[in-house]
Scaffold this motif. Structure first.
Motif, PDB file in Angstrom:
ATOM      1  N   ILE A  46       1.004  -1.244  -0.222  1.00 50.17           N
ATOM      2  CA  ILE A  46       0.495   0.396   0.014  1.00 50.17           C
ATOM      3  C   ILE A  46       0.877   1.081   0.070  1.00 50.17           C
ATOM      4  N   SER A  47       1.475   1.584   0.896  1.00 47.14           N
ATOM      5  CA  SER A  47       2.931   1.806   0.617  1.00 47.14           C
ATOM      6  C   SER A  47       3.311   2.546  -0.756  1.00 47.14           C
ATOM      7  N   GLN A  48       3.772   1.753  -1.693  1.00 48.28           N
ATOM      8  CA  GLN A  48       4.459   2.307  -2.814  1.00 48.28           C
ATOM      9  C   GLN A  48       3.009   2.538  -3.566  1.00 48.28           C
ATOM     10  N   ALA A  49       1.843   1.796  -3.349  1.00 42.62           N
ATOM     11  CA  ALA A  49       0.998   2.812  -4.516  1.00 42.62           C
ATOM     12  C   ALA A  49       1.123   3.773  -4.046  1.00 42.62           C
ATOM     13  N   ARG A  50       0.938   4.461  -2.633  1.00 43.44           N
ATOM     14  CA  ARG A  50       0.503   5.917  -2.500  1.00 43.44           C
ATOM     15  C   ARG A  50       1.489   6.189  -2.984  1.00 43.44           C
ATOM     16  N   ILE A  51       2.868   5.866  -2.960  1.00 45.28           N
ATOM     17  CA  ILE A  51       4.153   6.686  -3.681  1.00 45.28           C
ATOM     18  C   ILE A  51       3.933   6.941  -5.774  1.00 45.28           C
ATOM     19  N   GLU A  52       3.166   5.509  -5.919  1.00 49.24           N
ATOM     20  CA  GLU A  52       2.857   5.341  -7.261  1.00 49.24           C
ATOM     21  C   GLU A  52       1.748   6.663  -7.596  1.00 49.24           C
ATOM     22  N   LEU A  61      -1.004   6.179 -11.870  1.00 49.40           N
ATOM     23  CA  LEU A  61      -2.321   5.436 -11.249  1.00 49.40           C
ATOM     24  C   LEU A  61      -2.663   3.989 -12.089  1.00 49.40           C
ATOM     25  N   ALA A  62      -2.332   3.810 -13.058  1.00 55.44           N
ATOM     26  CA  ALA A  62      -2.083   2.457 -13.359  1.00 55.44           C
ATOM     27  C   ALA A  62      -1.487   1.381 -12.330  1.00 55.44           C
ATOM     28  N   LYS A  63      -0.413   1.723 -12.450  1.00 58.30           N
ATOM     29  CA  LYS A  63       0.999   1.042 -11.365  1.00 58.30           C
ATOM     30  C   LYS A  63      -0.063   0.913  -9.827  1.00 58.30           C
ATOM     31  N   SER A  64      -0.265   2.489  -9.071  1.00 57.93           N
ATOM     32  CA  SER A  64      -1.131   2.246  -8.165  1.00 57.93           C
ATOM     33  C   SER A  64      -2.173   1.276  -8.106  1.00 57.93           C
ATOM     34  N   HIS A  84      -8.433  -3.184   5.392  1.00 60.34           N
ATOM     35  CA  HIS A  84      -8.038  -1.524   4.922  1.00 60.34           C
ATOM     36  C   HIS A  84      -7.356  -2.164   3.372  1.00 60.34           C
ATOM     37  N   ALA A  85      -7.037  -3.271   3.266  1.00 62.65           N
ATOM     38  CA  ALA A  85      -6.615  -2.950   1.890  1.00 62.65           C
ATOM     39  C   ALA A  85      -7.688  -3.287   0.568  1.00 62.65           C
ATOM     40  N   LYS A  86      -8.074  -3.643   0.563  1.00 63.32           N
ATOM     41  CA  LYS A  86      -9.884  -4.034  -0.386  1.00 63.32           C
ATOM     42  C   LYS A  86     -10.332  -2.190   0.489  1.00 63.32           C
ATOM     43  N   ALA A  87     -10.906  -1.206   0.782  1.00 63.12           N
ATOM     44  CA  ALA A  87     -10.121   0.047   0.736  1.00 63.12           C
ATOM     45  C   ALA A  87      -9.854   0.221   0.543  1.00 63.12           C
ATOM     46  N   MET A  88      -9.207   0.431   0.915  1.00 64.68           N
ATOM     47  CA  MET A  88      -7.774   1.019  -0.082  1.00 64.68           C
ATOM     48  C   MET A  88      -7.937   1.578  -2.046  1.00 64.68           C
ATOM     49  N   LEU A  89      -8.450  -0.380  -2.227  1.00 63.64           N
ATOM     50  CA  LEU A  89      -8.408  -0.359  -3.475  1.00 63.64           C
ATOM     51  C   LEU A  89      -9.439   0.202  -3.850  1.00 63.64           C
ATOM     52  N   ALA A  90     -10.558  -0.083  -3.038  1.00 63.79           N
ATOM     53  CA  ALA A  90     -11.919   0.459  -3.423  1.00 63.79           C
ATOM     54  C   ALA A  90     -12.060   2.060  -3.993  1.00 63.79           C
ATOM     55  N   GLN A  91     -11.064   2.916  -2.775  1.00 57.79           N
ATOM     56  CA  GLN A  91     -11.637   3.973  -2.681  1.00 57.79           C
ATOM     57  C   GLN A  91     -10.324   4.459  -3.795  1.00 57.79           C
ATOM     58  N   GLY A  92      -9.085   3.508  -4.035  1.00 58.10           N
ATOM     59  CA  GLY A  92      -8.398   4.106  -5.390  1.00 58.10           C
ATOM     60  C   GLY A  92      -9.172   4.308  -6.833  1.00 58.10           C
ATOM     61  N   GLN A  93     -10.211   2.761  -7.415  1.00 59.50           N
ATOM     62  CA  GLN A  93     -11.181   2.794  -7.572  1.00 59.50           C
ATOM     63  C   GLN A  93     -11.575   3.573  -7.915  1.00 59.50           C
ATOM     64  N   TYR A  94     -12.807   3.992  -6.984  1.00 56.26           N
ATOM     65  CA  TYR A  94     -14.133   5.010  -7.425  1.00 56.26           C
ATOM     66  C   TYR A  94     -12.452   6.629  -7.135  1.00 56.26           C
ATOM     67  N   GLU A  95     -12.489   6.334  -7.032  1.00 59.46           N
ATOM     68  CA  GLU A  95     -10.978   8.221  -6.800  1.00 59.46           C
ATOM     69  C   GLU A  95     -10.958   8.205  -8.775  1.00 59.46           C
ATOM     70  N   LEU A 346     -16.083   2.001 -10.348  1.00 59.98           N
ATOM     71  CA  LEU A 346     -16.661   2.096  -9.964  1.00 59.98           C
ATOM     72  C   LEU A 346     -17.724   0.997  -9.512  1.00 59.98           C
ATOM     73  N   THR A 347     -18.390   0.003 -10.145  1.00 57.45           N
ATOM     74  CA  THR A 347     -18.592  -1.404  -9.994  1.00 57.45           C
ATOM     75  C   THR A 347     -17.771  -2.220  -8.937  1.00 57.45           C
ATOM     76  N   ASP A 348     -16.035  -1.887  -9.333  1.00 61.45           N
ATOM     77  CA  ASP A 348     -15.121  -3.083  -9.191  1.00 61.45           C
ATOM     78  C   ASP A 348     -15.151  -2.382  -7.510  1.00 61.45           C
ATOM     79  N   ALA A 349     -15.528  -0.930  -6.986  1.00 64.05           N
ATOM     80  CA  ALA A 349     -14.695  -0.076  -5.750  1.00 64.05           C
ATOM     81  C   ALA A 349     -16.565  -0.409  -5.260  1.00 64.05           C
ATOM     82  N   ILE A 350     -17.585  -0.552  -5.552  1.00 60.92           N
ATOM     83  CA  ILE A 350     -18.836  -1.495  -5.077  1.00 60.92           C
ATOM     84  C   ILE A 350     -18.112  -2.691  -4.094  1.00 60.92           C
ATOM     85  N   THR A 351     -17.861  -3.621  -5.253  1.00 58.61           N
ATOM     86  CA  THR A 351     -17.333  -5.435  -5.102  1.00 58.61           C
ATOM     87  C   THR A 351     -17.208  -5.003  -3.199  1.00 58.61           C
TER      88      THR A 351
END
Length: 617
Positions: A46-52, A61-64, A84-95, A346-351
């Motif tokens: 997740i830290s690496q994803a934030r950096i990307e 964005l794609a790498k993140s 937390h990981a799934k929520a961070m992924l969902a938040q990234g997909q939402y954004e 958005l569908t992935d974020a919902i999931t």
């Protein structure tokens, strides 16, 4: 900038709950170190994803996103870490979805605006063809059908036939038809010719008898006695016979004069009727000449309509409907690609929010017995309580509801565009039919009705699910921020349903009234809770509370705008954000058949999903 503030807040929350999370992890591990290592891997990823994500461009964005997917797929991590990981992924997909929607150049909203612009311009060109159709209709009405028919009728009446010998009048003063008078002229001419031949015959007879009388008289003078007397008597008789023939000739010449008079009278009538028919024919020629001029103008309008449709010709049409339709088709392809990408995110974020909520429930199930077993005031009990609150399922349900609302709003914009296209096709189809022109193949889409029905059904379903999730999240008892976000979400979901009803030709009064009622309930409990509302939901000035200074300057802590708010709207309140998409407010039918772009009005806002604290260090 809002997202940066939100991440800073989350980092502070991480420090506050890190010790509690670590303690809970140790309890859950039961002495095994593998889950702890999995938690560490998730944290590092997740830290690496934030950096990307901090890097600019689509590559970062794609790498993140790939790193977040990798973190969310870690099966050995603890429930809190997985949540937390799934929520961070969902938040990234939402954004990512919001970025794809609101990008000012290539976003879904920008594409929809371009589509509406092209639809409006095509409609304007269609109205030009409609004007040409109107002129052609007027010109067509100018065709002298009745006058032409009247002239032909007069000519027929004057010409007549075997059954009709009288044109005008009755009795002796009647004017015969041309057919009848021609017959009279022919008969009179035959009678005159016959009479002249009879007179010529009598004249020849008179000359012969007169010659015989002259000869007999000459012979009587030369003959002696009785013979001379007889010849003289013969000469007298012949002279009398010649005189009788002369009298007969005079009688016949008198008859000839009458016949010639009658012939001239018939010829005069013939000439009069012929002249009248000629005048009628001349009137007909003038009528046809004038009509041909009008018809040429109608043909010119038809050519202009063809040039507006296909381009070219002598018209000064800069761009044709065909060219605009081609550009529209290309833009629709681009918009569809962006729409599908945003919809998938958005569908992935919902999931993933749903999966995070499931992990949060699992975590609460795991730590609840341990927390209850510890005495009051125990530090581990405090840590477990903090962890349970930090990863409350309602937080993730709010994120899921916000993503569901954003998806519904996105589908409303699609329904609006499809509705505008359908209206244009209906109007333009009639115009093209009147002009005897074919619709461009790019506009003739037989799937429009089915696509609009699908978008409407999907939006309705997502609004319904969002309403249920907002209610579920608001009743979870996690805190005021989630409760306010859920209350706001209900308002915007109801308002979105009103816009959906308008976009599809339905009645929005019931949903709009429900949204205002929900608004009033929130404002009654907390007057400053809502500060960014669509124009239709803004309370009257006499009842609208003055916004707090903090709300007037910046969104509350934890709120992040999904897109730029509509011009004139105040910053969003705590737990809310501006709309993820911008459905038009009403999309009312345009005046005089014009296709209007979506109204510049506030769209249903989408509450910003609350992202839970990161995994422990």
């Amino acid at each position: 900038m809002m997202f940066a503030k939100k991440r800073q807040r989350l980092m502070k929350l991480t420090m506050a709950v890190s010790s509690a999370t670590a303690a809970a992890s140790l309890i859950a591990l039961g002495g095994c170190d593998d889950p702890h290592q999995a938690d560490r891997r998730v944290h590092d990823t997740i830290s690496q994803a934030r950096i990307e994500r901090a890097k600019s461009g689509e590559e970062g964005l794609a790498k993140s996103q790939e790193l977040l997917k990798q973190a969310a797929a870690e099966a050995n991590a603890a429930a809190a870490t997985q949540a937390h990981a799934k929520a961070m992924l969902a938040q990234g997909q939402y954004e990512s979805a919001l970025a794809e929607i609101s990008d000012p150049k290539v976003g879904v909203d920008a594409g929809n605006r371009e589509v509406i612009r092209l639809l409006r311009e095509i409609n304007q060109l269609g109205q030009q063809i409609s004007t040409s159709n109107g002129l052609v209709s007027v010109y067509t009405q100018m065709e002298p059908k009745e006058a032409r028919s009247a002239v032909q009728q007069r000519i027929l009446e004057a010409t007549g036939d075997a059954a009709k010998t009288t044109w005008i009048g009755e009795g002796a003063a009647a004017v015969p038809t041309l057919t009848a008078v021609q017959q009279q002229v022919e008969q009179q001419q035959a009678a005159v010719d016959q009479q002249q031949a009879r007179i010529k015959t009598l004249q020849a007879q008179q000359e012969q008898v007169a010659g015989q009388a002259q000869q007999a008289s000459s012979q009587s003078e030369a003959a002696p006695g009785r013979a001379g007397l007889d010849l003289f008597k013969q000469a007298v008789g012949l002279r009398k016979q010649a005189a009788d023939v002369a009298n007969q000739i005079e009688v016949e010449q008198s008859k000839l004069a009458q016949l010639q008079h009658d012939l001239k009278l018939a010829q005069a009538r013939q000439q009069a009727v012929t002249t009248a028919i000629g005048q009628f024919q001349e009137v007909g020629k003038h009528l046809e000449s004038g009509w041909q001029g009008v018809k040429a103008q109608a043909d010119k309008q038809g050519q202009l309509a063809g040039a507006i449709l296909n381009g070219g010709g002598d018209s000064k049409v800069a761009v044709s409907i065909a060219a605009k339709a081609k550009a529209l088709n290309e833009q629709l392809g681009k918009s569809k690609e962006k729409f599908e990408l945003a919809q998938q995110n958005l569908t992935d974020a919902i999931t993933n929010y749903q999966a995070a909520a499931g992990e949060a429930k699992k975590l609460r199930t795991e730590i609840a017995p341990r927390e209850q077993a510890l005495p009051s005031g125990n530090q581990m009990k405090v840590a477990l309580k903090t962890l349970s609150d930090a990863y409350h399922p309602s937080t993730f349900e709010l994120g899921q509801a916000s993503s569901q609302l954003a998806l519904a709003n996105l589908q409303v914009t699609r329904a609006q565009v499809l509705n505008e296209r359908a209206r244009l096709n209906e109007q333009l189809g009639k115009i093209m039919a009147d002009a005897h022109l074919a619709m461009p193949k790019e506009l003739d889409d037989p799937t429009l009705a089915a696509s609009m029905k699908q978008a409407t059904e999907e939006a309705t379903q997502n609004y319904t699910q969002a309403m249920e999730l907002f209610g579920q999240a608001g009743d979870g008892g996690v805190g005021d921020a989630v409760k306010k976000g859920a209350q706001s979400g209900k308002i915007y979901a109801l308002y979105g349903q009103a816009l959906l009803a308008r976009a599809t030709g339905g009645k929005a009064d019931e949903q709009l009234a429900a949204a205002r009622s929900a608004r009033d309930l929130v404002l009654a409990d907390s007057p400053n809770a809502l500060s960014a509302l669509p124009a239709e939901l803004v309370p009257p000035p006499s009842t609208q509370p003055a916004p707090a200074a903090a709300a007037a300057t910046a969104p509350a802590d934890g709120a992040a705008p999904a897109t730029t708010p509509t011009e004139g709207a105040t910053p969003p309140a705590e737990g809310t954000t501006a709309p993820a998409t911008t459905p038009a407010e009403g999309a009312t039918p345009p005046a005089d058949g014009a296709t209007a772009a979506p109204a510049d009005a506030a769209a249903p806002a989408t509450p910003a999903p609350e992202t839970p604290a990161p995994a422990p260090q």
